[in-house]
Structures are given as structure tokens and as C-alpha cells.
Design a protein around this motif. Sequence first.
Motif, PDB file in Angstrom:
ATOM      1  N   MET A   1      18.789  16.620  -2.933  1.00  0.00           N
ATOM      2  CA  MET A   1      18.641  16.862  -4.377  1.00  0.00           C
ATOM      3  C   MET A   1      17.827  18.129  -4.661  1.00  0.00           C
ATOM      4  SD  MET A   1      20.380  14.441  -5.706  1.00  0.00           S
ATOM      5  CE  MET A   1      19.863  14.507  -7.409  1.00  0.00           C
ATOM      6  N   LEU A   2      17.769  19.060  -3.696  1.00  0.00           N
ATOM      7  CA  LEU A   2      17.029  20.309  -3.914  1.00  0.00           C
ATOM      8  C   LEU A   2      17.751  21.163  -4.945  1.00  0.00           C
ATOM      9  CD1 LEU A   2      16.143  21.247  -0.227  1.00  0.00           C
ATOM     10  CD2 LEU A   2      14.675  20.132  -1.903  1.00  0.00           C
ATOM     11  N   SER A  23      24.746  20.499   0.760  1.00  0.00           N
ATOM     12  CA  SER A  23      24.842  19.310  -0.100  1.00  0.00           C
ATOM     13  C   SER A  23      23.611  19.140  -0.983  1.00  0.00           C
ATOM     14  CB  SER A  23      25.071  18.052   0.752  1.00  0.00           C
ATOM     15  OG  SER A  23      26.211  18.195   1.555  1.00  0.00           O
ATOM     16  N   ASN A  24      23.230  20.229  -1.649  1.00  0.00           N
ATOM     17  CA  ASN A  24      22.133  20.187  -2.615  1.00  0.00           C
ATOM     18  C   ASN A  24      22.606  20.792  -3.938  1.00  0.00           C
ATOM     19  OD1 ASN A  24      19.525  19.123  -1.366  1.00  0.00           O
ATOM     20  ND2 ASN A  24      20.222  20.540   0.227  1.00  0.00           N
ATOM     21  N   SER A  46      26.577  25.025   2.713  1.00  0.00           N
ATOM     22  CA  SER A  46      27.737  24.510   1.990  1.00  0.00           C
ATOM     23  C   SER A  46      27.356  23.526   0.885  1.00  0.00           C
ATOM     24  CB  SER A  46      28.698  23.827   2.969  1.00  0.00           C
ATOM     25  OG  SER A  46      28.096  22.683   3.543  1.00  0.00           O
ATOM     26  N   SER A  47      28.311  23.351  -0.049  1.00  0.00           N
ATOM     27  CA  SER A  47      28.185  22.363  -1.137  1.00  0.00           C
ATOM     28  C   SER A  47      26.934  22.578  -1.976  1.00  0.00           C
ATOM     29  CB  SER A  47      28.214  20.934  -0.555  1.00  0.00           C
ATOM     30  OG  SER A  47      29.408  20.698   0.136  1.00  0.00           O
ATOM     31  N   ASN A  48      26.802  23.800  -2.507  1.00  0.00           N
ATOM     32  CA  ASN A  48      25.764  24.143  -3.460  1.00  0.00           C
ATOM     33  C   ASN A  48      26.411  24.942  -4.594  1.00  0.00           C
ATOM     34  OD1 ASN A  48      22.919  23.325  -2.512  1.00  0.00           O
ATOM     35  ND2 ASN A  48      23.802  24.172  -0.620  1.00  0.00           N
ATOM     36  N   ASP A  68      28.544  28.013   7.896  1.00  0.00           N
ATOM     37  CA  ASP A  68      29.281  27.276   6.864  1.00  0.00           C
ATOM     38  C   ASP A  68      28.664  27.577   5.497  1.00  0.00           C
ATOM     39  OD1 ASP A  68      30.699  25.533   5.288  1.00  0.00           O
ATOM     40  OD2 ASP A  68      30.339  23.765   6.537  1.00  0.00           O
ATOM     41  N   ILE A  69      29.431  28.300   4.643  1.00  0.00           N
ATOM     42  CA  ILE A  69      28.989  28.568   3.269  1.00  0.00           C
ATOM     43  C   ILE A  69      30.060  28.100   2.287  1.00  0.00           C
ATOM     44  CG2 ILE A  69      27.514  30.514   3.925  1.00  0.00           C
ATOM     45  CD1 ILE A  69      29.746  32.373   2.956  1.00  0.00           C
TER      46      ILE A  69
END
Length: 523
Positions: A1-2, A23-24, A46-48, A68-69
Motif C-alpha cells: 500500500m505504498l 504492486s503498490n 511493476s503494477s504501480n 520488470d516495469i
Amino acid sequence: MLYGSIPTCLGELKSFRRLYLDSNKLESTVPLNLWNLKDLLELNLSSNSLRGSLPSEIKNLEVVNQLDISQNQFSGDIPSSTGSMQSLVSLFFAHNKFQGSIPESLGNIRSLESLDLSYNNFSGLIPKSLETLNYLQYLDVSHNRLEGEIPVGGRFANFTDQSFLQDYALCNETRQQFPHCGKTLKRSKSKNLVALMKYILPPIIALIFAMCITLLIVRRRKSYRQPPKKLREATNDFSETNILGSGSFCSVYEGTLSDGLNVAVKVFNFQSERVTKSFDIESKILSTICHRKLVRIIGCCSNTEFKALILEYMPNGSLERWLDIAIDVALALEYLHHGLTFTVLHCDLKPSNVLLDQDMVGHVGDFGIAKLFGQGESIAQTKTLGTIGYMAPEYGSEGIVSTSGDVYSFGIMLLEMYTRKKPTDAMFGEKMSLKRWVSQSLDENKIIEVVDANLLRREDTNFSAKEQCVLSILALAMECLINSPMERISTREVVARLEKIKTTFLRTTKDAKDGNGKQINEY
């Protein structure tokens, strides 16, 4: 959750080996100094909601193998400098807003196994250079605006149509979901002509003007760029017919000096600071050490535009063709590790770096990434990786080099010599490796199934003596390949064991000959 932006202070932590921020809810751009973490092995952003373009400084991640971006909002072109990241195994740029063409330079990343560029705005052709990626197992360029023919060479035959879906301008002669290329080319011809006139013609005019200026400068500097005349004469002006071998950093030419001496001229490809460093390291080490089992340096040539080493010529090729020199290689390693007041680590021992002279004596060469240790040093970290398949586990994953790492490489080389299988052979993968394959054969007493048939056949004279000899060598190789570097045997022990195996074999075959009067073929 950053959430928020990535702190710039992370880019100052030079000891980072792995950084996972995936994942943040991170946003903003990536701090420029984050791309300067030269010892980073894995980076996952990734996943931001990160945005901005990738800088050319991405090439500074020299040893990264996982990048991984994906699942962000990155845009712009992929820098061509990405192709210099030689250690990359996995590259994931999917689900972003990248545009422009896919760089041809990605074909330079020889170790690449996974490449995902899907769900972006890439246009243009799929680079033919990707056909040269022999280890590529996964490719996805779907959901872009790519056009032209889908490559058919290299590993492309193994990729399904899913890898290219939603790229409506792609074509192929055999894939049913894509039109034949003849139809697609007619449709895009007029569009390409307009683009040519609008975008390409003005830069061409500017380029011609710049070339005229450059030509004047080139003529003034030409004499400084030419290799020395004696070397050009010795190698027939570096003719292709004189090439003995070539790699990413250098090419080696056979030559004959004016006094009749045959030499090998190793010319370094003048492309980067890394090549210059490789030349400096090898010339320093070869001029410092001297041993009958090492390739002898005769001289060197170095100026601002040309660098070459003149080496002793080895006429019998590489170890890939000749197998009976394991002891020569072990003696060379023993000298490097224990025969000097300092320690030399080869760091890239493999069959192609072992050459044979006219008497079939093995000589270890190519010290381009070797390391010199002072007294008391036994282990170090490096950002320069050796060859896939021959590196010890701690070398490949953490960049740790030691004499035990050379022993591991020697163990792999022994297996390759006696099985005639490379560690990168197509039959090996995640579930089966060369090491595991031979280990299972030893456990099940079935070495006849893995040993090269030219070395061991049941119908051979004195088969049991030969089998015992090979069994002992493979068992020794397994001791070189123990995962823990602390538990591997030393090169001194390797030499002693090989000498003992040789003595036992020769005595056994001599006894067999004396006993029945028949000639025993030399193993």
C-alpha cells in the motif's frame, strides 16, 4: 500500500542486489540515480502508476538479470542502450504507453529468455535481430501497432499466434491468423511513401551535409585509425579467411610475421569502455604470468583507435574437438591459484578458451574478465558475468568469484568433454541440467548412456578398465560441482586425482596387454 514517489535516497544504496517495489500505488517518475545501481541483479517496479520515459542511463544496470516495469504509465521510446545490458534474462515492459520502434539492439542481449512488450504503442517491424536470441523461450509483442512480416528464424517457430495478436498490420506466409505478406505490403506502400517524404527526407538532407563535414575530419584522422602496417600485412589486411574465431568483444586472426613466426592476433572491437577494460585486464595478466599451460603473449598494440594482443598461435583448435587434455587445464588452474605470490581467477573457463598446440598440449587463454587477488584475498564480488552454463551458482546469482568458482567451471568442462553435451544443450532446462543428468547416471550405474559413444563402447577392448576410468573422472567432476563453494575440492586436489586416475588406467591397460599379448588401444 505504498504511495507517493520513489525516494531518491534509494539510488544511493550501492549495495542493493534486489529491489522489489511492485504492486503498490507509487507514482511520479523514477529517480535518475536509481538507474546507477550497478550491482543490482533484480528490479521490479511493476503494477504501480509510475510515468515518464526511460533514460539512456538504464544501461548502467550492467548485471541486472530480471527487470520488470510492466503495468505502469511509462512512455516514449525504449533506449537503444538497453541492448548493452548483457546479463538480462527477463525483460517485462508490458501494459505501458511505450511508442516508436522496438530497438534492433535487443538482439544483442544473448542471455535473454523472456521478453514481454505487449499492450503498448510500438510501431514498425519486429526486429530480425531477435532471431539470434538462442535462449528466448517466451515472447509477447501483442496488442501494439506493429507491421510487416513476423520473423521465422531462430526461436520464432516455437511462439504461438498469441504472441502477435492485435497487431493488425503483421503478416506471415504460414500462420493462419495473419494475412500473406504480399497483400499487406501493397496496402501500406502509399502510406510509407508519404511518411518518407514528410519525416525522413529532411533528416537525410541534414545527414548528407553532416557527412560532408565528417568526411573532412575523417581524412585528417585516417592515419591515426589504421592498424599498424606490420599487423595488416601479417593477417592479409585482417581478411575473413584468416579469422580463427570471434566474440562480442574481439576477433582473432591467424597471422605470419615478417620473421616467419605464426601468431594469433586478437583485435578488440573498439565499442565501449568495457572493451577497453577487458584489453587492459588481459594484457596486464598475460604480461605478469608465465606457464607452459597458458597461452603465451608475444606483444601488444594499443593506441586511441586500435587495440590488439599478439599471442602464441595454437594450430589444433579448441577443446570442443579434442578431449584428452583435462590434466593440462587443471595444471594451468593450479598455477593461477597457487603457483604465484598472488592469485589469479580466470572467471570464464570453458572449452573454447582452451587451445592446443602442435603437440596436443592444452593451453588456457582469454583473460578478458580475470581477477587478480592480493595476499590474503580469497573472495570478491564482480559485476562482470562469465558464460551461461559454466558459472558457479554463487557467481551467477550474486556475482561472487573465488578459486572455487573456477573449479566449478572446470567440473562443467569435464562433463562436456566426456558426454559431448554442452550445458546449454536443448535437452536441458529447468527440470534437467547437464550436472543432474550425469549425477543420475552415476547413481543408477548407467554412465554408458551418457558418455560420448566415441569414448566408450561395450564392444571396446578392455571395456571395464575404460569404464572405470570414465567413472572416476565423472565422479571427480561431481566433487567440483558441489553447490557450496566451501565444500568443493581445490585445484591441487583436482590435479592429484587426475594424475592418479591416469596412472591407474595406464597400469591396468598395460597389465591387460602383457597378460594376453594383444595391443590395447590408447584411451
